[in-house]
Design a protein around this motif. Structure first.
Motif, PDB file in Angstrom:
ATOM      1  N   UNK A 106      35.227  12.840  39.017  1.00 40.49           N
ATOM      2  CA  UNK A 106      34.963  11.652  39.835  1.00 40.49           C
ATOM      3  C   UNK A 106      34.052  10.674  39.096  1.00 40.49           C
ATOM      4  N   UNK A 107      33.032  11.201  38.433  1.00 40.33           N
ATOM      5  CA  UNK A 107      32.105  10.352  37.673  1.00 40.33           C
ATOM      6  C   UNK A 107      32.840   9.675  36.526  1.00 40.33           C
ATOM      7  N   UNK A 108      33.651  10.443  35.798  1.00 42.04           N
ATOM      8  CA  UNK A 108      34.412   9.889  34.674  1.00 42.04           C
ATOM      9  C   UNK A 108      35.329   8.777  35.163  1.00 42.04           C
ATOM     10  N   UNK A 109      35.969   8.995  36.311  1.00 39.62           N
ATOM     11  CA  UNK A 109      36.846   7.980  36.880  1.00 39.62           C
ATOM     12  C   UNK A 109      36.064   6.720  37.234  1.00 39.62           C
ATOM     13  N   UNK A 110      34.883   6.885  37.817  1.00 35.31           N
ATOM     14  CA  UNK A 110      34.061   5.726  38.189  1.00 35.31           C
ATOM     15  C   UNK A 110      33.579   4.961  36.952  1.00 35.31           C
ATOM     16  N   UNK A 111      33.334   5.680  35.859  1.00 33.84           N
ATOM     17  CA  UNK A 111      32.902   5.026  34.624  1.00 33.84           C
ATOM     18  C   UNK A 111      34.063   4.257  34.004  1.00 33.84           C
ATOM     19  N   UNK A 112      35.256   4.845  34.037  1.00 27.79           N
ATOM     20  CA  UNK A 112      36.421   4.196  33.433  1.00 27.79           C
ATOM     21  C   UNK A 112      36.970   3.065  34.292  1.00 27.79           C
ATOM     22  N   UNK A 113      36.882   3.181  35.598  1.00 23.58           N
ATOM     23  CA  UNK A 113      37.494   2.211  36.502  1.00 23.58           C
ATOM     24  C   UNK A 113      36.448   1.625  37.435  1.00 23.58           C
ATOM     25  N   UNK A 114      36.231   0.328  37.302  1.00 17.76           N
ATOM     26  CA  UNK A 114      35.295  -0.348  38.199  1.00 17.76           C
ATOM     27  C   UNK A 114      35.952  -0.490  39.571  1.00 17.76           C
ATOM     28  N   UNK A 115      35.194  -0.279  40.606  1.00 22.15           N
ATOM     29  CA  UNK A 115      35.697  -0.422  41.964  1.00 22.15           C
ATOM     30  C   UNK A 115      34.806  -1.417  42.688  1.00 22.15           C
ATOM     31  N   UNK A 116      35.440  -2.425  43.269  1.00 21.13           N
ATOM     32  CA  UNK A 116      34.679  -3.425  44.019  1.00 21.13           C
ATOM     33  C   UNK A 116      35.566  -3.991  45.113  1.00 21.13           C
ATOM     34  N   UNK A 117      34.966  -4.586  46.114  1.00 26.50           N
ATOM     35  CA  UNK A 117      35.769  -5.211  47.169  1.00 26.50           C
ATOM     36  C   UNK A 117      36.662  -6.313  46.589  1.00 26.50           C
ATOM     37  N   UNK A 118      37.859  -6.439  47.121  1.00 25.81           N
ATOM     38  CA  UNK A 118      38.856  -7.385  46.614  1.00 25.81           C
ATOM     39  C   UNK A 118      38.314  -8.814  46.590  1.00 25.81           C
ATOM     40  N   UNK A 119      37.635  -9.233  47.652  1.00 27.25           N
ATOM     41  CA  UNK A 119      37.134 -10.610  47.696  1.00 27.25           C
ATOM     42  C   UNK A 119      36.109 -10.856  46.590  1.00 27.25           C
ATOM     43  N   UNK A 120      35.257  -9.886  46.335  1.00 30.79           N
ATOM     44  CA  UNK A 120      34.284 -10.019  45.240  1.00 30.79           C
ATOM     45  C   UNK A 120      35.018 -10.130  43.899  1.00 30.79           C
ATOM     46  N   UNK A 121      36.055  -9.335  43.715  1.00 33.59           N
ATOM     47  CA  UNK A 121      36.857  -9.407  42.488  1.00 33.59           C
ATOM     48  C   UNK A 121      37.476 -10.793  42.343  1.00 33.59           C
ATOM     49  N   UNK A 122      38.052 -11.331  43.424  1.00 30.93           N
ATOM     50  CA  UNK A 122      38.646 -12.666  43.373  1.00 30.93           C
ATOM     51  C   UNK A 122      37.598 -13.727  43.053  1.00 30.93           C
ATOM     52  N   UNK A 123      36.406 -13.576  43.622  1.00 36.46           N
ATOM     53  CA  UNK A 123      35.333 -14.540  43.331  1.00 36.46           C
ATOM     54  C   UNK A 123      34.987 -14.520  41.841  1.00 36.46           C
ATOM     55  N   UNK A 124      34.904 -13.328  41.266  1.00 32.19           N
ATOM     56  CA  UNK A 124      34.612 -13.208  39.834  1.00 32.19           C
ATOM     57  C   UNK A 124      35.754 -13.793  39.008  1.00 32.19           C
ATOM     58  N   UNK A 125      36.975 -13.535  39.439  1.00 35.45           N
ATOM     59  CA  UNK A 125      38.128 -14.091  38.725  1.00 35.45           C
ATOM     60  C   UNK A 125      38.074 -15.620  38.752  1.00 35.45           C
ATOM     61  N   UNK A 126      37.697 -16.179  39.884  1.00 36.98           N
ATOM     62  CA  UNK A 126      37.590 -17.646  39.993  1.00 36.98           C
ATOM     63  C   UNK A 126      36.573 -18.191  39.001  1.00 36.98           C
TER      64      UNK A 126
END
Length: 170
Positions: A106-126
């Protein structure tokens, strides 16, 4: 003598403190593991502990407590506050190999793959698009952001630029 602990020393100190708290029943109220006093009484009552073993267990508790208090008292107030704060969130657990492997996966997965709320991701993409895609004339085949946007369902810019569906001009 220093009035602070480095990160390795702090972790070791927290482990010892956690073990002591479990042993005297502060952390677990004797539920998840035996308090040493209760253990000494119960084992002695069942005639499963010699006087020497009883004494050794009592001394272990006493000297661990003395060590913890001695180190704690020589630390600066700021370091003591950090220790207290971390100790409230620190827990020492014994786990089997299967559980440990699952936690490590689980830790390795969290290190390899960032997880964040979709709206926050879209804001960063913007914000990224405002810097990289505004006025961009690069071909979409050479853009490292294109695949990230495409794979994560980022909405197109709507400008219908011929080079990339995410490019735009203001």
């Amino acid at each position: 003598m220093r009035d602070y602990l480095n990160s390795i020393e702090k972790n070791q100190f927290l482990v010892m403190n956690s073990v002591l708290q479990m042993a005297i029943g502060i952390r677990n109220q004797g539920m998840d593991g035996p308090k040493l006093q209760t253990m000494r009484e119960e084992w002695t009552k069942r005639d499963n502990m010699t006087k020497g073993e009883h004494k050794s267990l009592k001394m272990a508790e006493t000297y661990l407590s003395k060590f913890i208090m001695s180190v704690y008292n020589r630390l600066s107030k700021k370091e003591q506050e950090q220790i207290n704060k971390k100790l409230m969130k620190y827990d020492f657990k014994l786990v089997d190999d299967f559980t440990l492997q699952k936690v490590n996966r689980d830790i390795k997965d969290k290190i390899q793959n960032a997880v964040m709320p979709r709206q926050q991701f879209y804001d960063w993409c913007s914000e990224i698009m405002a810097v990289k895609c505004n006025g961009c004339t690069k071909d979409w085949n050479t853009c490292p952001l294109y695949e990230v946007f495409e794979d994560n369902f980022v909405p197109e810019s709507g400008f219908d630029c011929t080079n990339c569906k995410f490019a735009y001009t203001e």
